[in-house]
Design an enzyme around this catalytic site. Structure first.
Site, PDB file in Angstrom:
ATOM      1  NE  ARG A 176      35.520   3.673 -17.693  1.00  0.00           N
ATOM      2  CZ  ARG A 176      34.410   3.764 -18.413  1.00  0.00           C
ATOM      3  NH1 ARG A 176      33.748   2.686 -18.709  1.00  0.00           N
ATOM      4  NH2 ARG A 176      33.945   4.941 -18.802  1.00  0.00           N
ATOM      5  NE  ARG A 180      45.388   6.113 -27.907  1.00  0.00           N
ATOM      6  CZ  ARG A 180      44.437   6.995 -27.599  1.00  0.00           C
ATOM      7  NH1 ARG A 180      44.756   8.258 -27.370  1.00  0.00           N
ATOM      8  NH2 ARG A 180      43.185   6.619 -27.562  1.00  0.00           N
ATOM      9  NE  ARG A 259      32.158   7.424  -9.227  1.00  0.00           N
ATOM     10  CZ  ARG A 259      32.081   8.296 -10.220  1.00  0.00           C
ATOM     11  NH1 ARG A 259      31.677   9.528  -9.994  1.00  0.00           N
ATOM     12  NH2 ARG A 259      32.387   7.951 -11.451  1.00  0.00           N
ATOM     13  NE  ARG A 291      33.495  14.185 -15.893  1.00  0.00           N
ATOM     14  CZ  ARG A 291      33.467  12.946 -16.368  1.00  0.00           C
ATOM     15  NH1 ARG A 291      34.435  12.508 -17.124  1.00  0.00           N
ATOM     16  NH2 ARG A 291      32.475  12.138 -16.088  1.00  0.00           N
ATOM     17  CD  GLU A 314      30.902  14.685 -13.871  1.00  0.00           C
ATOM     18  OE1 GLU A 314      30.672  15.057 -15.039  1.00  0.00           O
ATOM     19  OE2 GLU A 314      31.335  13.551 -13.602  1.00  0.00           O
ATOM     20  CE1 TYR A 362      33.016   3.290 -14.136  1.00  0.00           C
ATOM     21  CE2 TYR A 362      32.498   3.353 -16.452  1.00  0.00           C
ATOM     22  CZ  TYR A 362      33.043   3.949 -15.342  1.00  0.00           C
ATOM     23  OH  TYR A 362      33.622   5.183 -15.440  1.00  0.00           O
ATOM     24  CG  ASP A 364      31.227   3.181 -21.759  1.00  0.00           C
ATOM     25  OD1 ASP A 364      30.929   4.067 -20.940  1.00  0.00           O
ATOM     26  OD2 ASP A 364      32.405   2.861 -22.030  1.00  0.00           O
TER      27      ASP A 364
HETATM   28  P1  FAD Z   1      19.690   4.069 -17.485  1.00  0.00           P
HETATM   29  O1  FAD Z   1      19.982   4.984 -18.595  1.00  0.00           O
HETATM   30  O2  FAD Z   1      20.112   4.441 -16.121  1.00  0.00           O
HETATM   31  O3  FAD Z   1      18.101   3.824 -17.478  1.00  0.00           O
HETATM   32  C1  FAD Z   1      17.431   3.204 -16.414  1.00  0.00           C
HETATM   33  C2  FAD Z   1      16.035   3.805 -16.341  1.00  0.00           C
HETATM   34  O4  FAD Z   1      15.272   3.064 -15.385  1.00  0.00           O
HETATM   35  C3  FAD Z   1      16.029   5.253 -15.865  1.00  0.00           C
HETATM   36  O5  FAD Z   1      15.371   6.059 -16.813  1.00  0.00           O
HETATM   37  C4  FAD Z   1      15.268   5.192 -14.531  1.00  0.00           C
HETATM   38  O6  FAD Z   1      14.475   6.337 -14.307  1.00  0.00           O
HETATM   39  C5  FAD Z   1      14.416   3.960 -14.722  1.00  0.00           C
HETATM   40  N1  FAD Z   1      14.011   3.358 -13.451  1.00  0.00           N
HETATM   41  C6  FAD Z   1      14.805   2.985 -12.413  1.00  0.00           C
HETATM   42  N2  FAD Z   1      14.055   2.516 -11.402  1.00  0.00           N
HETATM   43  C7  FAD Z   1      12.760   2.572 -11.808  1.00  0.00           C
HETATM   44  C8  FAD Z   1      11.516   2.243 -11.198  1.00  0.00           C
HETATM   45  N3  FAD Z   1      11.448   1.777  -9.952  1.00  0.00           N
HETATM   46  N4  FAD Z   1      10.375   2.433 -11.899  1.00  0.00           N
HETATM   47  C9  FAD Z   1      10.420   2.945 -13.157  1.00  0.00           C
HETATM   48  N5  FAD Z   1      11.574   3.283 -13.782  1.00  0.00           N
HETATM   49  C10 FAD Z   1      12.721   3.096 -13.113  1.00  0.00           C
HETATM   50  N6  FAD Z   1      28.167   5.855 -21.690  1.00  0.00           N
HETATM   51  C11 FAD Z   1      28.870   6.072 -22.826  1.00  0.00           C
HETATM   52  O7  FAD Z   1      28.857   5.234 -23.732  1.00  0.00           O
HETATM   53  N7  FAD Z   1      29.607   7.220 -22.984  1.00  0.00           N
HETATM   54  C12 FAD Z   1      29.657   8.191 -22.040  1.00  0.00           C
HETATM   55  O8  FAD Z   1      30.321   9.213 -22.240  1.00  0.00           O
HETATM   56  C13 FAD Z   1      28.912   7.986 -20.841  1.00  0.00           C
HETATM   57  N8  FAD Z   1      28.945   8.915 -19.863  1.00  0.00           N
HETATM   58  C14 FAD Z   1      28.196   8.726 -18.741  1.00  0.00           C
HETATM   59  C15 FAD Z   1      28.177   9.725 -17.781  1.00  0.00           C
HETATM   60  C16 FAD Z   1      27.396   9.583 -16.647  1.00  0.00           C
HETATM   61  C17 FAD Z   1      27.386  10.679 -15.617  1.00  0.00           C
HETATM   62  C18 FAD Z   1      26.635   8.396 -16.457  1.00  0.00           C
HETATM   63  C19 FAD Z   1      25.797   8.216 -15.229  1.00  0.00           C
HETATM   64  C20 FAD Z   1      26.664   7.398 -17.400  1.00  0.00           C
HETATM   65  C21 FAD Z   1      27.431   7.548 -18.556  1.00  0.00           C
HETATM   66  N9  FAD Z   1      27.438   6.588 -19.559  1.00  0.00           N
HETATM   67  C22 FAD Z   1      28.161   6.787 -20.709  1.00  0.00           C
HETATM   68  C23 FAD Z   1      26.689   5.330 -19.409  1.00  0.00           C
HETATM   69  C24 FAD Z   1      25.283   5.383 -19.988  1.00  0.00           C
HETATM   70  O9  FAD Z   1      24.521   6.349 -19.309  1.00  0.00           O
HETATM   71  C25 FAD Z   1      24.695   3.994 -19.811  1.00  0.00           C
HETATM   72  O10 FAD Z   1      25.409   3.053 -20.554  1.00  0.00           O
HETATM   73  C26 FAD Z   1      23.250   3.901 -20.232  1.00  0.00           C
HETATM   74  O11 FAD Z   1      22.499   4.935 -19.674  1.00  0.00           O
HETATM   75  C27 FAD Z   1      22.729   2.576 -19.757  1.00  0.00           C
HETATM   76  O12 FAD Z   1      21.391   2.483 -20.022  1.00  0.00           O
HETATM   77  P2  FAD Z   1      20.452   1.703 -19.032  1.00  0.00           P
HETATM   78  O13 FAD Z   1      19.164   1.560 -19.782  1.00  0.00           O
HETATM   79  O14 FAD Z   1      21.099   0.482 -18.535  1.00  0.00           O
HETATM   80  O15 FAD Z   1      20.279   2.630 -17.741  1.00  0.00           O
HETATM   81  N1  UDP Z   2      40.868   8.960 -14.482  1.00  0.00           N
HETATM   82  C1  UDP Z   2      41.799   9.704 -13.802  1.00  0.00           C
HETATM   83  N2  UDP Z   2      42.141  10.945 -14.267  1.00  0.00           N
HETATM   84  C2  UDP Z   2      41.568  11.493 -15.375  1.00  0.00           C
HETATM   85  C3  UDP Z   2      40.604  10.728 -16.070  1.00  0.00           C
HETATM   86  C4  UDP Z   2      40.267   9.465 -15.592  1.00  0.00           C
HETATM   87  O1  UDP Z   2      42.311   9.276 -12.784  1.00  0.00           O
HETATM   88  O2  UDP Z   2      41.902  12.632 -15.739  1.00  0.00           O
HETATM   89  C5  UDP Z   2      40.540   7.618 -13.963  1.00  0.00           C
HETATM   90  C6  UDP Z   2      39.415   7.653 -12.919  1.00  0.00           C
HETATM   91  O3  UDP Z   2      39.683   6.656 -11.964  1.00  0.00           O
HETATM   92  C7  UDP Z   2      38.195   7.294 -13.738  1.00  0.00           C
HETATM   93  C8  UDP Z   2      38.776   6.267 -14.709  1.00  0.00           C
HETATM   94  O4  UDP Z   2      40.089   6.772 -15.010  1.00  0.00           O
HETATM   95  O5  UDP Z   2      37.176   6.742 -12.937  1.00  0.00           O
HETATM   96  C9  UDP Z   2      37.986   6.091 -15.985  1.00  0.00           C
HETATM   97  O6  UDP Z   2      37.847   7.353 -16.620  1.00  0.00           O
HETATM   98  P1  UDP Z   2      36.616   7.674 -17.551  1.00  0.00           P
HETATM   99  O7  UDP Z   2      36.826   9.014 -18.157  1.00  0.00           O
HETATM  100  O8  UDP Z   2      36.398   6.517 -18.435  1.00  0.00           O
HETATM  101  O9  UDP Z   2      35.433   7.769 -16.490  1.00  0.00           O
HETATM  102  P2  UDP Z   2      33.913   8.201 -16.678  1.00  0.00           P
HETATM  103  O10 UDP Z   2      33.771   9.424 -15.870  1.00  0.00           O
HETATM  104  O11 UDP Z   2      33.636   8.404 -18.134  1.00  0.00           O
HETATM  105  O12 UDP Z   2      33.163   7.058 -16.133  1.00  0.00           O
END
Ligand code: FAD
Ligand code: UDP
Length: 386
Positions: A176, A180, A259, A291, A314, A362, A364
């Site tokens: 991911r 560069r 996780r 971070r 975090e 995983y 996005d």
């Molecule tokens: P979710 O957003 O998890 O939605 C699932 C929903 O189902 C939740 O609201 C939950 O409450 C509900 N649910 C689960 N079980 C039940 C149940 N039994 N009954 C009723 N409701 C239920 N993506 C990016 O593009 N850029 C980012 O920078 C990025 N950063 C992230 C950072 C973190 C910490 C995390 C966790 C994710 C990140 N993502 C990021 C990913 C992004 O959150 C997901 O792509 C997106 O949320 C996926 O949507 P989803 O609908 O699949 O799941």
């Molecule tokens: N990663 C790392 N060092 C950094 C940033 C990222 O080793 O400073 C690695 C780590 O394994 C991470 C992966 O690259 O899980 C992907 O990073 P990204 O920022 O996409 O993870 P996110 O937290 O957004 O899921």
């Protein structure tokens, strides 16, 4: 709503996209339930009362995509700012740009390498794995950037983040991150990038704003005291389920490893700028968090108060059943367990499993939306006829 045509479990971006398509494209009536007390899943954000700063409640969310269909689709619900994500990392008390680029390499080796010289150096340092096919994150990391850079910036960060030896993690996690040989330190390679101009929640709420969509919050699919619970609905109503797949089947085949993260929020009244950037990674093992996020920097265009700020440290750990499952770990027997759950899922023709939790992938945000659009194209018409 008398009797819906479709029940969606989970109001994250996957569930919202399917709901929006079902009503707009197919004229369906949809009920969305979510066990949380707000819409939007993990992309949800809220305004911090003390500072007025928009905070991403479940961790920093940056929108980016190269998928033109997804970009056109999301722009129906929100404008995006011009925010371009950049990340820095602290290693042994010195700050470097991430992802690894010519700036990181030259700073790390105290050198002035040209792109070709840096490439040659990394190739030499990755030489121990020449000709082999990297099978895990450790091998992939070393083959991409050589051992010294890998050990400084990736090994310990990854260990903290995944609490798993990088040798037991899939190589795809590190793929991911771009590497560069220029000074370009944009975090993402995608064509489109930005943050929703009026905030995530305004975007997410707009997606559900339709007379044929009813949203019931604080409603768990497994709570048999509420109307739309699994036992009552199974086989009776078409369902799109976006919760964890192992939970759906009562963990019969074992738990998939997830996780989760803990965010420790601190308000600072002595400064309006703690770190000068939105995300600072901490690469070393002796710092327990991965971070620090300073959300004010996600919106430099906003007029936030200049005398105060807030930060989120975090921490990462394995999720227990009662925690929020965030990232599929995908190590050890997870793959086999998942395939066995998928077979069980296939035996439930009126329930489709989707999203990050339902597919144990995983994803996005743009990937979750893209896969929901595909499901709406290919599977929704049939599901709604059943
Ligand atoms: P979710 O957003 O998890 O939605 C699932 C929903 O189902 C939740 O609201 C939950 O409450 C509900 N649910 C689960 N079980 C039940 C149940 N039994 N009954 C009723 N409701 C239920 N993506 C990016 O593009 N850029 C980012 O920078 C990025 N950063 C992230 C950072 C973190 C910490 C995390 C966790 C994710 C990140 N993502 C990021 C990913 C992004 O959150 C997901 O792509 C997106 O949320 C996926 O949507 P989803 O609908 O699949 O799941
Ligand atoms: N990663 C790392 N060092 C950094 C940033 C990222 O080793 O400073 C690695 C780590 O394994 C991470 C992966 O690259 O899980 C992907 O990073 P990204 O920022 O996409 O993870 P996110 O937290 O957004 O899921």
């Amino acid at each position: 709503m008398a009797s819906p045509d479709l029940l969606i479990v989970g109001s994250g971006l996957f569930g919202l996209t399917v709901a929006e398509r079902a009503v707009s494209e197919h004229g369906a009536k949809v009920v969305i339930i979510d066990r949380r007390d707000h819409i939007g899943g993990n992309a949800y954000s809220e305004v911090d009362e003390h500072t007025g700063i928009e905070v991403h409640k479940y961790g920093a969310h940056l929108f980016h995509t190269s998928n033109e269909r997804v970009w056109e689709y999301v722009n129906r619900f929100t404008e995006f700012t011009k925010y371009v994500h950049k990340v820095y990392t602290t290693h042994q008390g010195v700050v470097y740009p991430m992802p690894i680029n010519l700036g990181t390499i030259n700073q790390f080796f105290s050198a002035a390498y040209t792109p070709d010289e840096a490439r040659a150096l990394v190739a030499e340092q990755a030489g121990e794995l020449a000709g082999t096919d990297p099978e895990n994150l450790d091998e992939k990391g070393i083959s991409l950037i050589g051992r010294p850079l890998y050990e400084a910036f990736i090994k310990n960060y990854t260990g903290k983040q995944w609490q798993t030896d990088p040798k037991d993690l899939p190589a795809s996690i590190i793929s991911r991150l771009p590497v560069r040989y220029t000074y370009d330190n944009r975090y993402f390679n995608d064509t489109h990038e930005g943050l929703p101009a009026q905030g995530y929640t305004a975007w997410l709420e707009r997606m559900a704003d339709h007379p044929n969509i009813e949203v019931r919050l604080g409603t768990d699919y497994f709570d048999t005291s509420q109307e739309y619970n699994r036992d009552a609905v199974r086989g009776q109503l078409p369902v799109v389920y976006t919760g964890p797949v192992d939970r759906y089947f009562e963990y019969q085949l074992g738990d998939l490893k997830w996780r989760t993260i803990d965010l420790e929020t601190e308000h600072l009244d002595t400064t309006g700028d703690f770190q000068g950037t939105s995300v600072m990674n901490y690469a070393d093992a002796d710092i327990p968090f991965t971070r620090i996020i300073e959300p004010r920097h996600f919106h430099p265009e906003r007029d936030y108060a200049k005398d105060r700020t807030l930060i989120q440290r975090e921490y990462s750990r394995f999720a227990a059943r009662e925690d929020e499952p965030y990232y599929p770990v995908n190590s050890g027997t997870d793959r086999e367990t998942l395939l066995a759950y998928r077979e069980m899922a296939d035996a439930e023709p009126r329930t489709l499993f989707g999203g990050r939790l339902g597919t144990y992938k995983y994803l996005d945000m743009h990937m979750a939306i893209g896969s929901a659009l595909t499901l709406a194209d290919n599977k929704l018409p049939d599901l709604l006829r059943k």
